[in-house]
Design a protein around this motif. Sequence first.
Motif, PDB file in Angstrom:
ATOM      1  N   ASP A  57      -5.015  66.601  14.004  1.00 35.87           N
ATOM      2  CA  ASP A  57      -4.702  67.203  12.714  1.00 35.87           C
ATOM      3  C   ASP A  57      -4.026  66.139  11.860  1.00 35.87           C
ATOM      4  O   ASP A  57      -2.994  65.594  12.247  1.00 35.87           O
ATOM      5  CB  ASP A  57      -3.765  68.398  12.930  1.00 35.87           C
ATOM      6  CG  ASP A  57      -3.500  69.162  11.658  1.00 35.87           C
ATOM      7  OD1 ASP A  57      -4.296  69.032  10.711  1.00 35.87           O
ATOM      8  OD2 ASP A  57      -2.490  69.897  11.612  1.00 35.87           O
ATOM      9  N   SER A  78      -8.695  68.786  10.420  1.00 31.38           N
ATOM     10  CA  SER A  78      -8.269  69.344  11.705  1.00 31.38           C
ATOM     11  C   SER A  78      -9.514  69.558  12.561  1.00 31.38           C
ATOM     12  O   SER A  78     -10.422  70.275  12.151  1.00 31.38           O
ATOM     13  CB  SER A  78      -7.559  70.674  11.510  1.00 31.38           C
ATOM     14  OG  SER A  78      -6.426  70.503  10.701  1.00 31.38           O
ATOM     15  N   TYR A  79      -9.533  68.940  13.733  1.00 32.43           N
ATOM     16  CA  TYR A  79     -10.693  69.094  14.604  1.00 32.43           C
ATOM     17  C   TYR A  79     -10.269  68.979  16.061  1.00 32.43           C
ATOM     18  O   TYR A  79      -9.161  68.546  16.381  1.00 32.43           O
ATOM     19  CB  TYR A  79     -11.777  68.074  14.268  1.00 32.43           C
ATOM     20  CG  TYR A  79     -11.413  66.639  14.525  1.00 32.43           C
ATOM     21  CD1 TYR A  79     -11.863  65.994  15.665  1.00 32.43           C
ATOM     22  CD2 TYR A  79     -10.635  65.918  13.628  1.00 32.43           C
ATOM     23  CE1 TYR A  79     -11.547  64.671  15.904  1.00 32.43           C
ATOM     24  CE2 TYR A  79     -10.303  64.605  13.863  1.00 32.43           C
ATOM     25  CZ  TYR A  79     -10.763  63.987  15.005  1.00 32.43           C
ATOM     26  OH  TYR A  79     -10.434  62.679  15.241  1.00 32.43           O
ATOM     27  N   GLU A  80     -11.170  69.385  16.929  1.00 35.50           N
ATOM     28  CA  GLU A  80     -10.930  69.382  18.368  1.00 35.50           C
ATOM     29  C   GLU A  80     -12.062  68.639  19.054  1.00 35.50           C
ATOM     30  O   GLU A  80     -13.227  68.813  18.709  1.00 35.50           O
ATOM     31  CB  GLU A  80     -10.871  70.821  18.876  1.00 35.50           C
ATOM     32  CG  GLU A  80     -10.599  70.963  20.344  1.00 35.50           C
ATOM     33  CD  GLU A  80     -10.504  72.415  20.751  1.00 35.50           C
ATOM     34  OE1 GLU A  80     -11.407  72.863  21.489  1.00 35.50           O
ATOM     35  OE2 GLU A  80      -9.555  73.101  20.335  1.00 35.50           O
ATOM     36  N   LYS A 111      -7.000  67.596   4.191  1.00 36.26           N
ATOM     37  CA  LYS A 111      -6.573  67.905   5.557  1.00 36.26           C
ATOM     38  C   LYS A 111      -7.799  67.908   6.465  1.00 36.26           C
ATOM     39  O   LYS A 111      -8.810  68.504   6.130  1.00 36.26           O
ATOM     40  CB  LYS A 111      -5.907  69.276   5.622  1.00 36.26           C
ATOM     41  CG  LYS A 111      -4.614  69.364   4.877  1.00 36.26           C
ATOM     42  CD  LYS A 111      -4.006  70.738   5.001  1.00 36.26           C
ATOM     43  CE  LYS A 111      -2.734  70.820   4.192  1.00 36.26           C
ATOM     44  NZ  LYS A 111      -2.078  72.128   4.306  1.00 36.26           N
ATOM     45  N   GLU A 117      -3.469  64.639   7.502  1.00 35.79           N
ATOM     46  CA  GLU A 117      -3.677  64.892   6.079  1.00 35.79           C
ATOM     47  C   GLU A 117      -3.327  63.652   5.278  1.00 35.79           C
ATOM     48  O   GLU A 117      -2.588  62.786   5.736  1.00 35.79           O
ATOM     49  CB  GLU A 117      -2.892  66.105   5.600  1.00 35.79           C
ATOM     50  CG  GLU A 117      -1.406  66.021   5.672  1.00 35.79           C
ATOM     51  CD  GLU A 117      -0.769  67.313   5.189  1.00 35.79           C
ATOM     52  OE1 GLU A 117      -0.435  67.379   3.998  1.00 35.79           O
ATOM     53  OE2 GLU A 117      -0.614  68.229   6.000  1.00 35.79           O
ATOM     54  N   ASN A 170     -14.299  71.284   9.138  1.00 37.72           N
ATOM     55  CA  ASN A 170     -13.012  70.770   9.588  1.00 37.72           C
ATOM     56  C   ASN A 170     -12.216  70.115   8.465  1.00 37.72           C
ATOM     57  O   ASN A 170     -11.058  69.779   8.654  1.00 37.72           O
ATOM     58  CB  ASN A 170     -13.191  69.738  10.707  1.00 37.72           C
ATOM     59  CG  ASN A 170     -13.884  70.293  11.919  1.00 37.72           C
ATOM     60  OD1 ASN A 170     -14.889  69.758  12.352  1.00 37.72           O
ATOM     61  ND2 ASN A 170     -13.371  71.377  12.459  1.00 37.72           N
TER      62      ASN A 170
END
Length: 126
Positions: free
Chosen positions: A114, A96-98, A94, A116, A81
Amino acid sequence: MKRKQSGMTLIGFLVVLAVVGFAAYIGMKLFPMYQEYYAVRSAMKGLASEPGIGDMDPSKIQDLFFRRLYINYSESVKKNNVKIERMDGGWNMKVSYEVRRPMVGNLDVVGVFDTEQALTRKGSAE
């Protein structure tokens, strides 16, 4: 001269109690997701304030990032991620994960996060 008392009936009270209880239940499901997101943000900002972070190897930066997350008991962010890309004066990180949490029955709450952070040679948080 009679006065009529007014107030909430038992059924009205139970309806209000059900609505407040459901809102509290949703809050208990969402709070840990956002708490983890703010732990990720604080770990990234802490890395950005490290002097010389812009000159470090990306694997070293990633290791420092996950050490900070380990302290905050963050479990949702995995190594795939995190992306670290070269930019002028350092690195751009950056994440980004769920996060998916069960709600009721077959319904889930899904949070997509998300963010950065620029990691510059100066070591100042931007």
